[in-house]
Motif scaffolding. Sequence first.
Motif, PDB file in Angstrom:
ATOM      1  N   LEU A   4       0.833  -1.207   0.000  1.00 48.09           N
ATOM      2  CA  LEU A   4       0.000   0.000   0.000  1.00 48.09           C
ATOM      3  C   LEU A   4       0.865   1.254   0.000  1.00 48.09           C
ATOM      4  O   LEU A   4       0.569   2.219  -0.726  1.00 48.09           O
ATOM      5  N   GLU A   5       1.918   1.250   0.784  1.00 48.17           N
ATOM      6  CA  GLU A   5       2.827   2.405   0.824  1.00 48.17           C
ATOM      7  C   GLU A   5       3.481   2.611  -0.539  1.00 48.17           C
ATOM      8  O   GLU A   5       3.602   3.735  -1.020  1.00 48.17           O
ATOM      9  N   ARG A   6       3.892   1.513  -1.167  1.00 43.57           N
ATOM     10  CA  ARG A   6       4.505   1.612  -2.493  1.00 43.57           C
ATOM     11  C   ARG A   6       3.518   2.207  -3.495  1.00 43.57           C
ATOM     12  O   ARG A   6       3.871   3.053  -4.307  1.00 43.57           O
ATOM     13  N   ARG A   7       2.258   1.813  -3.414  1.00 47.37           N
ATOM     14  CA  ARG A   7       1.246   2.325  -4.338  1.00 47.37           C
ATOM     15  C   ARG A   7       0.919   3.790  -4.085  1.00 47.37           C
ATOM     16  O   ARG A   7       0.516   4.499  -4.995  1.00 47.37           O
ATOM     17  N   ARG A   8       1.078   4.249  -2.868  1.00 45.06           N
ATOM     18  CA  ARG A   8       0.762   5.648  -2.536  1.00 45.06           C
ATOM     19  C   ARG A   8       1.853   6.611  -2.973  1.00 45.06           C
ATOM     20  O   ARG A   8       1.601   7.794  -3.143  1.00 45.06           O
ATOM     21  N   ARG A   9       3.085   6.119  -3.118  1.00 45.42           N
ATOM     22  CA  ARG A   9       4.172   6.995  -3.536  1.00 45.42           C
ATOM     23  C   ARG A   9       3.940   7.448  -4.972  1.00 45.42           C
ATOM     24  O   ARG A   9       3.522   6.662  -5.810  1.00 45.42           O
ATOM     25  N   PRO A  10       4.229   8.723  -5.247  1.00 43.71           N
ATOM     26  CA  PRO A  10       4.057   9.198  -6.624  1.00 43.71           C
ATOM     27  C   PRO A  10       4.998   8.447  -7.558  1.00 43.71           C
ATOM     28  O   PRO A  10       6.152   8.201  -7.221  1.00 43.71           O
ATOM     29  N   ALA A  11       4.481   8.064  -8.698  1.00 44.81           N
ATOM     30  CA  ALA A  11       5.280   7.349  -9.691  1.00 44.81           C
ATOM     31  C   ALA A  11       6.255   8.310 -10.347  1.00 44.81           C
ATOM     32  O   ALA A  11       5.916   9.445 -10.653  1.00 44.81           O
ATOM     33  N   ARG A  12       7.469   7.824 -10.556  1.00 46.92           N
ATOM     34  CA  ARG A  12       8.476   8.617 -11.249  1.00 46.92           C
ATOM     35  C   ARG A  12       8.418   8.279 -12.738  1.00 46.92           C
ATOM     36  O   ARG A  12       8.466   7.109 -13.095  1.00 46.92           O
ATOM     37  N   PRO A  13       8.297   9.277 -13.587  1.00 48.81           N
ATOM     38  CA  PRO A  13       8.260   9.004 -15.034  1.00 48.81           C
ATOM     39  C   PRO A  13       9.502   8.257 -15.470  1.00 48.81           C
ATOM     40  O   PRO A  13      10.625   8.633 -15.104  1.00 48.81           O
ATOM     41  N   GLY A  14       9.287   7.155 -16.195  1.00 55.05           N
ATOM     42  CA  GLY A  14      10.406   6.382 -16.714  1.00 55.05           C
ATOM     43  C   GLY A  14      11.017   5.438 -15.701  1.00 55.05           C
ATOM     44  O   GLY A  14      11.825   4.598 -16.047  1.00 55.05           O
ATOM     45  N   GLY A  15      10.648   5.551 -14.451  1.00 55.48           N
ATOM     46  CA  GLY A  15      11.201   4.672 -13.431  1.00 55.48           C
ATOM     47  C   GLY A  15      10.269   3.515 -13.132  1.00 55.48           C
ATOM     48  O   GLY A  15       9.238   3.369 -13.773  1.00 55.48           O
TER      49      GLY A  15
END
Length: 61
Positions: A40-51
């Motif tokens: 859940l914590e991983r999903r809440r973090r903003p996604a980094r473009p290209g990462g």
Amino acid sequence: MVDMSDLGVIGDTELVEELSMLTTQTARMRARMVDIMTELERRRRPARPGGPGGSAHGTCR
């Protein structure tokens, strides 16, 4: 699982086996809770473009 009213009539071996089973189940549940909270914590973090996780569409399972 043993009913509380049965605890006085069963032997020590059975009580120890029941306790062992419950301890194992508790450890598995705690590990699963950690896995779920981490996800859940991983999903809440903003996604980094290209990462990793950077897809705009998310991941479907």
